[in-house]
Scaffold this active site. Structure first.
Site, PDB file in Angstrom:
ATOM      1  N   ASP A 263       0.772  -1.124  -0.001  1.00 15.72           N
ATOM      2  CA  ASP A 263       0.023  -0.038   0.032  1.00 15.72           C
ATOM      3  C   ASP A 263       0.891   1.140  -0.046  1.00 15.72           C
ATOM      4  O   ASP A 263       2.158   1.145   0.428  1.00 15.72           O
ATOM      5  CB  ASP A 263      -0.971  -0.116   1.277  1.00 15.72           C
ATOM      6  CG  ASP A 263      -2.097   0.802   0.880  1.00 15.72           C
ATOM      7  OD1 ASP A 263      -3.024   0.884   1.545  1.00 15.72           O
ATOM      8  OD2 ASP A 263      -2.148   1.665   0.089  1.00 15.72           O
TER       9      ASP A 263
HETATM   10  C1  GLC Z   1      -4.319   4.190  -0.234  1.00 15.44           C
HETATM   11  C2  GLC Z   1      -5.031   2.963   0.391  1.00 15.44           C
HETATM   12  C3  GLC Z   1      -5.566   1.949  -0.474  1.00 15.44           C
HETATM   13  C4  GLC Z   1      -5.521   2.523  -2.193  1.00 15.44           C
HETATM   14  C5  GLC Z   1      -4.011   3.196  -2.102  1.00 15.44           C
HETATM   15  C6  GLC Z   1      -3.897   3.759  -3.698  1.00 15.44           C
HETATM   16  O1  GLC Z   1      -3.436   4.620   0.733  1.00 15.44           O
HETATM   17  O2  GLC Z   1      -4.835   2.582   1.641  1.00 15.44           O
HETATM   18  O3  GLC Z   1      -6.617   1.260  -0.207  1.00 15.44           O
HETATM   19  O4  GLC Z   1      -5.863   1.463  -2.935  1.00 15.44           O
HETATM   20  O5  GLC Z   1      -3.706   4.045  -1.351  1.00 15.44           O
HETATM   21  O6  GLC Z   1      -4.635   4.794  -3.859  1.00 15.44           O
END
Ligand code: GLC
Length: 726
Positions: A263
């Site tokens: 993430d």
């Molecule tokens: C964010 C979220 C995740 C998302 C990613 C890309 O921090 O935690 O759910 O898919 O970044 O945007």
């Protein structure tokens, strides 16, 4: 040697590390892109964007084609970019938030909505989405409960997660109308202590196996080719460098050989957690635990060469990750069709088209939950004087925080929906008060109360602002913010027929208004067609059929609260809901039950559960037990009912929940009609985590019930017997 391995053999280290790094799309094109995380200012200057292998962000067919064309022109080996985006509950046509969609208990409409989102997103040039989110969630203080497609129940998360994988991926990853899915957040991100986002999670293997892991596994088995690791640490280890989670469970036990995407910044956050002294160590730990693709941080890019030189990682480890990433691109057909489904013609034809709006409206109707109704709803279609009161009476802010490419201004407000439905009626709007914590000005309530006293039809439209739920939006007080409770109480005091419409991303504490209001209809964040769905539900064109995928607590002090809990050694008797009972598990100042339970939701008609029959009172491990549940529509309106089947295993070598949902079916019944729903029970549904890497069922007494959590009925018992039992 397969063609991808041959390609890898020709790649430089930088080219490999570029494949292992995902950046935001605005780094690859001049067009800005919203950020869903934190980026250090100089990051874009620290990487050679020509070598980057994937990007995320807002995109159009035109920009996607240009980015890919320019990239392929510059890329020595002509490896196509992978373009991803958070398409969480719709791309441009937004349907209800996943927690609401889970409450529809309708996997078919979930699948159709995801297929719609994939058609729109792929037309706009995307190749993949960071969905489904199947985190098991029990604490409404956590802002991201709104994203969970199954709430507090592992089975519902699994069913709805699989439906999303089918919907998004359609006929296959290379289908130009499909989007690659990425199941998240692995794992147990939803168990953040105190409901505070990014906080510690401490869970036994028992809890992980029984509640928090099954839905991720279900999505992988359904064909999701990517997994996103989560921000939390689990039992003292950041998930992305948890050997147990990332290697033993995901790779060895489940046999997952797809791509693990960290993430946002999760690799670098290993050091922030305190599990590494520097970013080089972060990269080493993540690579060794098979984190293949680093999202929006550069620790792989900037440290892998040194790690190789020091012998801390191997070329084989890098090649393994690069191979997975190239396999994913190959599966998506990008080597042959690098533009996937990008098409401005399709974009123009599909985005927000009438068919998509209609489906989004149906989904909003199927997800709405009727929490209370003293006969006030549905309202008469003869109403000619309609008074809308509250901050949500005429706002476009009904999409939710993860609507991404969805645009508030394209949504239908409640006022617009009511006017569309009853064009001849007078529709007045009085805001009455604000909806943010600091909106403590109650001076507007008097006007609302005075008008409500004489109005023919009053609809209160209240809720929480969309930026009060979603990522980084935890709340310690989950009541209606501002002076909305007072607004509802005072309006309902002068007009007992006032109905309450709720807009929210999490279960709210509604105890303060539940007594005052004669009718409460939850729309969650209903999406682009929210106003039209609201009007159709309010005036009876649609009959509410949603149920709760997550319990609504009586008080925030009950959080985390969930229906599939253990009995404890001192369970509270029913009377403890009314008064404190010493020396049992209860509160002095509150009952144990939620205000509204998992699986609860009313209808404009009444369904009678007439009978529950078992095909036998015992079953062996090799047999199938049939459970027949007969339901009648005893009311005056046709409607849909979610017939739920709960199981209880009365004794286990590891404790069993007081009930667990093992099956459900949503049925449509005309007035006075009856149907019998047949469910099947097999040994695998009776299994429990018994430690030592084993799931198995234990012979003994079980019971099955229908109804909804905390309100079971028609219970029957059966025994699982061992085949060799006398
Ligand atoms: C964010 C979220 C995740 C998302 C990613 C890309 O921090 O935690 O759910 O898919 O970044 O945007």
């Amino acid at each position: 040697m397969d063609n991808l391995k041959k390609l890898i053999s020709e790649m430089s280290l930088e080219e490999k590390l570029g494949q292992m790094t995902m950046v935001i799309s605005s780094w690859l094109t001049a067009e800005a892109s919203e950020l869903t995380g934190i980026l250090t200012d100089d990051a874009v200057d620290r990487i050679d964007c020509d070598k980057v292998g994937s990007a995320l962000g807002s995109i159009t067919a035109d920009s996607a084609v240009r980015i890919q064309q320019e990239h392929l022109r510059r890329d020595r080996l002509k490896i196509p970019l992978l373009l991803m985006r958070d398409v969480i509950h719709g791309f441009r046509t937004i349907y209800p938030i996943p927690l609401a969609m889970g409450g529809s208990f309708n996997p078919d409409i979930m699948e159709r909505c995801c297929a719609m989102a994939a058609a729109e997103g792929s037309a706009a040039g995307l190749h993949g989405t960071f969905a489904p989110m199947v985190d098991c969630v029990r604490d409404a203080r956590w802002g991201r409960v709104m994203e969970s497609c199954g709430g507090e129940d592992p089975y519902l998360n699994a069913v709805m997660g699989r439906a999303q994988v089918r919907g998004f991926q359609g006929k296959g990853l290379s289908d130009p109308n499909s989007l690659i899915t990425c199941v998240k957040h692995f794992a147990a991100y939803g168990a953040a202590e105190a409901g505070r986002d990014y906080n510690t999670t401490e869970l036994s293997e028992y809890a992980m196996r029984e509640y928090f892991l099954p839905a991720y596994q279900a999505c992988i088995e359904a064909g999701s080719p990517a997994v996103m690791s989560s921000f939390n640490c689990l039992n003292g280890v950041p998930t992305i460098c948890s050997k147990w989670l990332m290697q033993q469970v995901l790779r060895q036990e489940w046999g997952f050989d797809g791509v693990v995407i960290s993430d946002w910044g999760g690799v670098e956050q290993i050091a922030v957690h305190g599990a590494a002294e520097n970013l080089k160590k972060c990269a080493e730990l993540a690579i060794k635990n098979q984190g293949d693709l680093e999202l929006c941080s550069l620790s792989y890019w900037e440290n892998a060469a040194a790690l190789l030189a020091d012998g801390d990682i191997t070329t084989e480890q890098l090649d393994r990750s690069v191979y997975r990433i190239l396999k994913l691109k190959e599966a998506a057909g990008l080597f042959k069709k690098p533009f996937h489904g990008a098409s401005t013609e399709k974009e123009d034809a599909l985005l927000l088209c009438p068919e998509h709006r209609s489906l989004a409206r149906q989904a909003a109707e199927e997800s709405a939950v009727l929490l209370k109704n003293n006969g006030v709803l549905p309202l008469s279609q003869e109403c000619r004087d309609i008074l809308l009161i509250g901050p949500f009476a005429d706002t476009h802010e009904i999409l939710g925080l993860w609507a991404c490419d969805g645009r508030d201004e394209e949504s239908v407000t409640v006022a617009q929906g009511v006017r569309n439905r009853l064009p001849g009626a007078s529709v007045r709007i009085i805001k009455g008060c604000g909806y943010r914590f600091d909106d403590l000005d109650a001076s507007g309530i008097d006007e609302a109360v005075e008008a409500a006293g004489t109005a023919e039809c009053v609809i209160l439209c209240v809720g929480e602002p969309k930026d009060y739920s979603g990522e980084g939006r935890s709340r310690a007080d989950i009541r209606l913010p501002g002076m909305q409770e007072e607004l509802v109480r005072r309006v309902c005091a002068v007009n007992q027929k006032a109905a309450v419409l709720l807009f929210h991303g999490r279960p709210l504490v509604l105890t303060g208004i539940a007594q005052s209001a004669s009718a409460i209809l939850s729309l969650w964040y209903p999406g682009t067609e929210g106003g039209n769905a609201a009007a159709r539900l309010l005036f009876g064109d649609a009959n509410p059929s949603g149920k709760l995928a997550m319990s609504f607590p009586q008080a925030v002090g009950q959080c985390p609260i969930y229906y599939n809990h253990l009995q404890t050694g001192r369970p509270a008797p029913a009377i403890a809901e009314l008064q404190h009972v010493p020396f049992v598990s209860n509160y002095i100042d509150c009952g144990n039950l939620p205000l509204y339970s998992f699986g609860y939701g009313l209808s404009y008609t009444q369904f009678e559960y007439c009978d529950l029959q078992l095909s036998s009172s015992e079953m062996s491990r090799s047999e199938t037990l049939f459970v027949d549940i007969t339901v009648k529509n005893a009311g005056t309106r046709a409607g849909k009912e979610v017939v739920q089947l709960y199981l209880r295993d009365h004794v286990g070598s590891t404790l069993r929940p007081v009930q667990q949902l093992i099956a459900f079916k949503k049925v449509y019944l005309e007035v006075a009609s009856t149907t019998t729903v047949r469910f099947f029970i097999q040994e695998k549904q009776l299994r429990m985590w018994r430690g030592n890497d084993r799931f198995s069922a234990e012979a003994g007494l079980f019971s099955v019930s229908t109804g909804y959590a905390d309100h079971l009925m028609l219970t029957k018992q059966f025994c699982l017997v061992d085949d060799n039992a006398e």
